[in-house]
Design an enzyme around this catalytic site. Structure first.
Site, PDB file in Angstrom:
ATOM      1  N   ASP A  15      20.731   5.494  -2.012  1.00  0.00           N
ATOM      2  CA  ASP A  15      19.626   6.379  -2.374  1.00  0.00           C
ATOM      3  C   ASP A  15      19.877   7.811  -1.913  1.00  0.00           C
ATOM      4  O   ASP A  15      20.646   8.071  -0.995  1.00  0.00           O
ATOM      5  CB  ASP A  15      18.321   5.874  -1.761  1.00  0.00           C
ATOM      6  N   GLU A  16      19.211   8.724  -2.553  1.00  0.00           N
ATOM      7  CA  GLU A  16      19.063  10.126  -2.136  1.00  0.00           C
ATOM      8  C   GLU A  16      20.385  10.841  -1.861  1.00  0.00           C
ATOM      9  O   GLU A  16      20.479  11.666  -0.951  1.00  0.00           O
ATOM     10  CB  GLU A  16      18.150  10.207  -0.892  1.00  0.00           C
TER      11      GLU A  16
END
Length: 672
Positions: free
Chosen positions: A315-316
């Site tokens: 993620d991210e």
């Protein structure tokens, strides 16, 4: 006795009564089928238990723990499980067909039949038996003659096979005792997956014997040895809980690079992050050395963790280092990768090869869902149900975490209202079968070992019920009624969610009594969502988590009770409820002076005085509004001033907010 003590004591008596007079309607999660019977099975010092099983299973120790907890609640000195007693007995009889495997879709069903002479718990697997024993303990009741279990028949099985709790041990270190007591809490609430978030920008939290610099240089000395990991896995196994590790890559990986900067997409040196957020460092997907390293490391970890599923985060990652890296840009050209999303998909495919070779299934956050990824991976949806629906329709197994971020201090009713498969979801039967369940996520930016339990419990019980119980179980008021009792029962497992605040208060008050501060904390709560950041304090791993927002619990009970009293008063003009409301407002108004006096000798609580003053002003306004309603008065100028005071009371102080403002505003609206 001062009025505040009378009111608080009354509330404690009410909660205690709920705790002691448990009946069939107190169960949480609510079972699939509950049929009341006639009579009671009496619990005495002669209470015994027996098991009939083909081979010894984890239920043997489960019965021992059951008897210890029953003994602790009753004080009857019940004998330990002898393991040689005949079957059946005039007590708890557990009948198991075979030992269960810790795997997805394992049978966790059970049937419980209680009569005045005997208790029969039948389960296909020992895991189902463990779930049934938790239900039995919740049924313990009391009357004038002593303790008993009510006669009944319960047939139960979970709605979803994946019911998890993530604990982040990286941003703030959470040691073994935190993990174990929360595993006990999970078992009590029939959760079955412990998602262990083990690497982050702020720390690498597990021993690697192949690459010791990972934990030696990336942890500040706080990490789990492999022997401790095995201990946690065994502890979870004994409670029917799977352990799924997460190593978050290619982003959220700064701590990896402290000891191994050669893995990064930009030259070092690197240091463990102390602040929180999304940072630029990411692994280099264009360097074959990265994959050789990960192959060896992941193979080591796959051997350590027996579960079939392995979480790689994903993620991210904003790709800022990738944009400036010549090797990555060349990789894009050579492989025809259009953007950083495609680069990450390429990286994930390489990881998938490693995990598949180790007989693991890849799990990742929403971002790993790319058109080029095969459907044998699992998507954990954190950005919204739309992502979950998209993944399920595309043939991916999915689980929901959106709506279950318990670190955001939202209400239990908020979490309860999020369903992995709500009634209005547009999915066909095949796609619905891909929805495995969900996970509560305890991210650790703003928790310490002292406070973490208060952010997990009791609200995670509401999520556990949403994932276990039938979909039609959704009465919020009834959920809160049962939640109050369950919260008390969880204390016997060593969880600190109810008593931790007194410790912090005594520390801040430097020997003063906690009453006034306790009253203040009863009606305020920490800011919800991500609002606590950006209020003046730049939080880091070094910021003390002992201030007012840490003392306050998410979703406190008193504001709900106050709000209900206000609603009943306004709906029915009930003078008794009006008196209840006014009495509470009088307590809140007078509390400020007491806290102000204490602050003279307790500097740590002086920053709390502005919100205490707001509460006093708000309460004064509430009493004034009630008086106007009672006398039928109308004073436009005074009401306008009251409105300004109410709005001012919404201003956060010390990352907290008063949670009875809306209720007082309703009284103002009534007088318009």
């Amino acid at each position: 006795m001062p009025r505040i003590k009378v009111l608080v004591f009354s509330l404690i008596l009410l909660l205690s009564a709920n705790a002691m007079f448990a009946q069939l309607d107190q169960l949480m999660p609510v079972p699939k089928v509950v049929k009341p019977g006639t009579g009671k099975f009496r619990v005495t010092a002669k209470f015994v238990a027996s098991i009939r099983e083909k081979t010894p299973t984890r239920a043997d120790d489960g019965v021992r723990r059951f008897l210890q907890r029953l003994d602790g609640r009753t004080g009857l000195n019940i004998p330990d499980f002898p393991n040689t007693i005949s079957f059946p007995v005039d007590g708890l009889n557990v009948l198991i067909d075979h030992p269960g495997e810790l795997k997805l879709h394992e049978d966790e069903s059970y049937i419980l039949v209680i009569t005045p002479s005997r208790m029969m718990l039948e389960a296909v697997t020992d895991i189902g038996a463990l779930r049934g024993m938790e239900t039995v303990l919740q049924l313990l009741s009391v009357d004038g003659e002593g303790f008993y279990f009510p006669a009944c028949r319960i047939e139960d099985a979970p709605r979803f096979p994946w019911r998890g709790l993530l604990i982040d041990v990286c941003r703030h270190w959470q040691p073994m005792d935190v993990i174990k007591r929360n595993l006990d809490g999970m078992a009590a609430m029939k959760l079955n997956v412990f998602h262990w978030h083990l690497s982050e920008d702020q720390g690498f939290r597990i021993e690697s014997k192949k690459f010791p610099r990972l934990h030696q240089m990336g942890s500040n000395g706080d990490y789990f040895t492999q022997e401790q990991v095995k201990e946690v896995i065994a502890y979870a196994d004994a409670r029917g809980i799977r352990v799924v590790p997460e190593f978050d890559i290619p982003g959220h990986s700064t701590a990896w690079f402290v000891g191994h900067p050669e893995l990064a997409s930009a030259p070092g040196p690197y240091a463990i992050e102390k602040k929180f957020g999304v940072f630029d460092p990411a692994m280099n997907p264009a360097n074959e050395t990265t994959y050789k390293f990960l192959d060896e490391f992941l193979t080591e970890m796959c051997a350590l963790f027996p579960d079939e599923y392995f979480h790689i985060g994903g993620d991210e990652n904003e790709g800022k280092q990738w944009e400036k890296n010549a090797e990555v840009n060349q990789l894009k050209k050579d492989k025809g990768l259009a953007d950083n999303h495609a680069v990450q998909a390429y990286f994930n495919q390489r990881l998938l090869e490693i995990l598949t070779e180790n007989r693991k299934r890849m799990v990742g956050w929403d971002e790993i869902l790319q058109p080029s990824m095969p459907t044998n991976i699992v998507i954990q949806s954190w950005r919204g149900k739309e992502a979950l629906i998209k993944a399920a329709n595309a043939g991916y197994d999915v689980m929901l975490s959106s709506g279950y971020y318990i670190d955001l201090c939202q209400s239990a009713s908020f979490h309860y209202g999020h369903d992995p498969l709500p009634a209005d979801v547009v999915l066909d039967a095949k796609a619905k079968a891909h929805v495995l369940g969900g996970e509560a996520t305890m991210w650790a930016e703003l928790v310490s070992p002292e406070t973490i339990d208060s952010r997990i419990w009791p609200r995670t019980c509401a999520i556990a019920e949403r994932l276990w119980s039938p979909a039609e179980v959704k009465d919020v008021a009834d959920m809160y009624r049962r939640l109050a009792k369950v919260s008390l029962n969880l204390e016997e497992l060593g969880l600190t969610h109810l008593r931790y605040a007194e410790v912090l208060m005594r520390r801040a008050l430097a020997g003063e009594t906690t009453g006034p501060l306790r009253t203040l904390c009863a009606v305020i709560g920490p800011l919800q969502g991500y609002k606590r950041h950006g209020q003046g304090i730049a939080y880091s791993t070094e910021t003390p988590l002992t201030r007012l927002p840490d003392m306050c619990v998410p979703d406190p009970e008193l504001p709900r009770e106050f709000g209900r009293a206000v609603d009943e008063f306004l709906a029915k003009s009930d003078p008794i409820q009006g008196m209840v409301v006014k009495n509470w407002l009088d307590v809140f108004r007078n509390n400020h002076k007491e806290l102000e006096n204490q602050a003279a000798n307790a500097p740590a609580i002086r920053p709390m005085l502005p919100i205490s003053q707001q509460l006093q002003d708000l309460s004064t306004v509430g009493i004034g509004l009630l008086d106007m309603l009672e006398k039928g008065q109308s004073d436009a100028a005074r009401k306008d001033q009251y409105r300004l005071t109410i709005e001012k009371a919404r201003t956060p102080v010390q990352e907290c907010e008063i949670q009875i403002v809306d209720a007082v505003a309703k009284i103002w609206d009534k007088g318009k």
